[in-house]
Design an enzyme around this catalytic site. Structure first.
Site, PDB file in Angstrom:
ATOM      1  N   ASP A  44       0.839  -1.195   0.000  1.00 16.39           N
ATOM      2  CA  ASP A  44       0.000   0.000   0.000  1.00 16.39           C
ATOM      3  C   ASP A  44       0.875   1.247   0.000  1.00 16.39           C
ATOM      4  O   ASP A  44       1.897   1.316   0.694  1.00 16.39           O
ATOM      5  CB  ASP A  44      -0.899   0.014   1.246  1.00 16.39           C
ATOM      6  CG  ASP A  44      -1.698   1.304   1.332  1.00 16.39           C
ATOM      7  OD1 ASP A  44      -2.606   1.488   0.494  1.00 16.39           O
ATOM      8  OD2 ASP A  44      -1.403   2.138   2.215  1.00 16.39           O
ATOM      9  N   TYR A  49       2.540  10.190   1.083  1.00 15.30           N
ATOM     10  CA  TYR A  49       3.710   9.665   1.774  1.00 15.30           C
ATOM     11  C   TYR A  49       4.993  10.197   1.135  1.00 15.30           C
ATOM     12  O   TYR A  49       5.418   9.739   0.067  1.00 15.30           O
ATOM     13  CB  TYR A  49       3.710   8.146   1.767  1.00 15.30           C
ATOM     14  CG  TYR A  49       2.485   7.516   2.375  1.00 15.30           C
ATOM     15  CD1 TYR A  49       1.702   8.208   3.309  1.00 15.30           C
ATOM     16  CD2 TYR A  49       2.101   6.225   2.038  1.00 15.30           C
ATOM     17  CE1 TYR A  49       0.575   7.634   3.878  1.00 15.30           C
ATOM     18  CE2 TYR A  49       0.976   5.639   2.607  1.00 15.30           C
ATOM     19  CZ  TYR A  49       0.212   6.345   3.516  1.00 15.30           C
ATOM     20  OH  TYR A  49      -0.905   5.768   4.069  1.00 15.30           O
ATOM     21  N   LYS A  75      -3.806   5.843  -3.195  1.00 18.28           N
ATOM     22  CA  LYS A  75      -4.918   6.623  -2.647  1.00 18.28           C
ATOM     23  C   LYS A  75      -5.185   7.865  -3.489  1.00 18.28           C
ATOM     24  O   LYS A  75      -4.313   8.342  -4.216  1.00 18.28           O
ATOM     25  CB  LYS A  75      -4.618   6.987  -1.196  1.00 18.28           C
ATOM     26  CG  LYS A  75      -4.333   5.746  -0.334  1.00 18.28           C
ATOM     27  CD  LYS A  75      -4.140   6.100   1.115  1.00 18.28           C
ATOM     28  CE  LYS A  75      -3.860   4.848   1.935  1.00 18.28           C
ATOM     29  NZ  LYS A  75      -2.478   4.345   1.724  1.00 18.28           N
TER      30      LYS A  75
END
Length: 317
Positions: A44, A49, A75
């Site tokens: 993931d 990030y 995401k």
């Protein structure tokens, strides 16, 4: 690899992108290699990030692996654009890439986010898309506007991407249960990646969310099993809880949990790893270590689950 067969342990890439501390490329790749060697095939990531750094690192690592040998999720909800100046630290990430971010859950925003993620990953597939950090916890007074963006357009983009085969599944990637309960039934959800709300320390999800997921056939990926670290380290000085410093009530509860663990011959970390696996809706536990040693320790802990019914009875009490 089909998303219905996610590996029971998955790897999250926030830490190798520099969450709380700088992580060099060599260490990041060694950690990913440890995850792969340990049997993990579900990874993931997210634009958030390291301002795109995690996606770049993960894509480089997976590029020579067969497409059908792994599952990848990223995401949507944040768009990145070049920053006018270098950034040494942002949103808890040390040495991120030089990009600014803004929230966008609209149809166009989600479609652009997916295209941008493909470019950063350098891969030709994304299996799962999570709507990232929607809800009041992140957006506060702007929560209604962002929710409306998702309901009025973003949800349509997700449906389109799934129906045309661009992705296999849609979910929420959040740290709160309230927005999950609010959106179930309003958009089509296959999975929820829930961080920190179904743990040994915080069981908020049990009251309403888990029954709702059961009713709507929604599976769970559980992240944040250590509640940002305190359930791995214990209530030591400098321990992180919920991305910040723990209040006294949390310190006291962690100490109590640790005493129960010690009296049953296990560790707080191993019990924390074992806790979410016990629920049938949980299809994967997400580990997010920044180094190989801690990751190997956690993988070993998951292979030796805490099964003593008396222990779990005391935890329930």
């Amino acid at each position: 690899m089909n998303i219905n067969n996610l590996t029971p342990v998955s790897f999250g890439t926030a830490s190798i992108a520099g969450l709380y501390q700088a992580v060099g490329l060599k260490q990041a790749f060694e950690t990913l290699e440890t995850a792969w060697d340990g049997g993990i095939r579900y990874f993931d990531t997210a634009p958030h990030y390291g301002q795109g750094k995690a996606e770049r690192i993960l894509g480089d690592f997976l590029r020579d692996k067969p497409d059908d040998s792994y599952v990848i999720s990223t995401k949507v909800g944040r768009l990145l654009s070049p920053s006018a100046q270098p950034i040494s630290q942002l949103n808890g990430f040390v040495d991120p890439l030089p990009f600014d971010q803004r929230y966008d859950y609209s149809y166009d925003g989600i479609m652009r986010s997916v295209e941008d993620s493909y470019q950063r990953l350098g891969l030709n597939k994304i299996d799962i898309l999570y709507v990232h950090d929607i809800g009041e916890r992140t957006h506060k007074e702007d929560s209604d506007r962002t929710l409306n963006q998702l309901l009025e357009g973003g949800g349509r983009a997700l449906d389109q991407l799934r129906s045309d085969g661009s992705i296999q599944a849609v979910g929420l990637g959040v740290n709160e249960v309230e927005v999950c309960e609010q959106l179930i039934g309003k958009i089509h959800l296959d999975l929820i990646l829930l961080a920190g709300r179904y743990t040994l320390l915080d069981r908020t999800a049990e009251l309403n969310l888990l029954p709702l997921c059961q009713q709507h056939s929604i599976k769970l990926v559980i992240g944040g099993v250590f509640n940002s670290g305190i359930l791995a380290t214990g209530a030591v000085e400098g321990a992180h809880w919920d991305y910040g410093s723990p209040p006294e009530s949390v310190i006291q509860r962690v100490n109590e949990l640790e005493q129960i663990c010690e009296s049953h011959g296990t560790t707080l970390a191993n019990a924390s790893l074992a806790f979410p696996v016990r629920h049938p809706l949980v299809v994967s536990v997400l580990l997010g270590n920044s180094g190989s040693k801690r990751l190997r320790d956690n993988l070993a802990g998951l292979k030796s689950p805490v099964t003593d019914p008396e222990f779990w009875k005391r935890i329930e009490e």
